[in-house]
Design a protein around this motif. Structure first.
Motif, PDB file in Angstrom:
ATOM      1  N   GLY A 108       0.791  -1.228   0.000  1.00 49.44           N
ATOM      2  CA  GLY A 108       0.000   0.000   0.000  1.00 49.44           C
ATOM      3  C   GLY A 108       0.821   1.275   0.000  1.00 49.44           C
ATOM      4  N   GLU A 109       2.118   1.160   0.242  1.00 50.55           N
ATOM      5  CA  GLU A 109       3.002   2.327   0.254  1.00 50.55           C
ATOM      6  C   GLU A 109       3.573   2.542  -1.146  1.00 50.55           C
ATOM      7  N   PHE A 110       3.906   3.801  -1.454  1.00 53.46           N
ATOM      8  CA  PHE A 110       4.565   4.071  -2.726  1.00 53.46           C
ATOM      9  C   PHE A 110       6.041   3.732  -2.600  1.00 53.46           C
ATOM     10  N   GLU A 111       6.590   3.173  -3.671  1.00 54.05           N
ATOM     11  CA  GLU A 111       8.012   2.857  -3.696  1.00 54.05           C
ATOM     12  C   GLU A 111       8.817   4.148  -3.590  1.00 54.05           C
ATOM     13  N   SER A 112      10.054   4.024  -3.158  1.00 56.06           N
ATOM     14  CA  SER A 112      10.904   5.211  -3.083  1.00 56.06           C
ATOM     15  C   SER A 112      11.353   5.566  -4.495  1.00 56.06           C
ATOM     16  N   LEU A 113      11.647   6.835  -4.681  1.00 52.70           N
ATOM     17  CA  LEU A 113      12.064   7.325  -5.990  1.00 52.70           C
ATOM     18  C   LEU A 113      13.401   6.697  -6.373  1.00 52.70           C
ATOM     19  N   ASP A 114      13.429   6.108  -7.569  1.00 50.13           N
ATOM     20  CA  ASP A 114      14.634   5.450  -8.067  1.00 50.13           C
ATOM     21  C   ASP A 114      14.694   5.675  -9.569  1.00 50.13           C
ATOM     22  N   ILE A 115      15.592   6.542  -9.997  1.00 51.72           N
ATOM     23  CA  ILE A 115      15.763   6.823 -11.419  1.00 51.72           C
ATOM     24  C   ILE A 115      17.204   6.501 -11.794  1.00 51.72           C
ATOM     25  N   THR A 116      17.362   5.554 -12.695  1.00 48.33           N
ATOM     26  CA  THR A 116      18.694   5.200 -13.180  1.00 48.33           C
ATOM     27  C   THR A 116      19.173   6.314 -14.105  1.00 48.33           C
ATOM     28  N   PRO A 117      20.372   6.849 -13.857  1.00 49.71           N
ATOM     29  CA  PRO A 117      20.871   7.920 -14.733  1.00 49.71           C
ATOM     30  C   PRO A 117      20.974   7.454 -16.182  1.00 49.71           C
ATOM     31  N   LEU A 118      20.717   8.377 -17.089  1.00 49.00           N
ATOM     32  CA  LEU A 118      20.858   8.063 -18.505  1.00 49.00           C
ATOM     33  C   LEU A 118      22.331   7.890 -18.825  1.00 49.00           C
ATOM     34  N   SER A 119      22.631   6.986 -19.727  1.00 51.60           N
ATOM     35  CA  SER A 119      24.028   6.755 -20.093  1.00 51.60           C
ATOM     36  C   SER A 119      24.503   7.850 -21.038  1.00 51.60           C
TER      37      SER A 119
END
Length: 139
Positions: A108-119
């Motif tokens: 029920g919780e939102f996942e933590s923000l995780d953005i893989t940097p663009l190469s």
């Protein structure tokens, strides 16, 4: 009368111009290793954008959360994209604005923000690099 008809026609033209003057914003939605490019109007609500995302990801809007790319401001479903400074000036086709996307987890919780940097692209091979013009001395 003719004056009333002209006034009505002019009123319709003004309304049309206001509606058609709404500009497109270009967005890059980022979540983990996924990047989604889309466009919308400045007047699009966050809820409407989530429905666009649902069409791509098959995740219900209530299980999505949108925020700025740093994750410091969660977007309200009832606000327009322009309320978050997403406009034709800040989100252009050649430089789309980044919007972070997270999904609700099983608990029920939102996942933590995780953005893989663009190469970054690899360095150009020597044969493709611009050549320095050769200077020939005259005797």
């Amino acid at each position: 009368t003719i004056v009333q008809a002209l006034f009505l026609l002019l009123s319709c033209l003004v309304i049309y111009l206001r509606i058609s003057n709404v500009m497109d914003v270009f967005l890059m939605l980022r979540r983990k290793k996924t990047t989604i490019f889309t466009d919308a109007k400045e007047t699009t609500t966050v809820r409407e954008l989530k429905k666009i995302i649902q069409g791509i990801t098959k995740v219900e809007p209530e299980n999505q959360q949108l925020m700025n790319e740093r994750g410091t401001e969660v977007f309200d479903d009832d606000k327009q994209l322009s309320d978050y400074n997403l406009s034709a000036q800040t989100a252009r086709a050649q430089s789309p604005a980044t919007v972070a996307l997270v999904f609700r987890q099983g608990n029920g919780e939102f996942e933590s923000l995780d953005i893989t940097p663009l190469s970054s692209p690899p360095e150009l091979p020597e044969v493709m690099k611009p050549q320095e013009p050769q200077v020939h001395e005259l005797n």
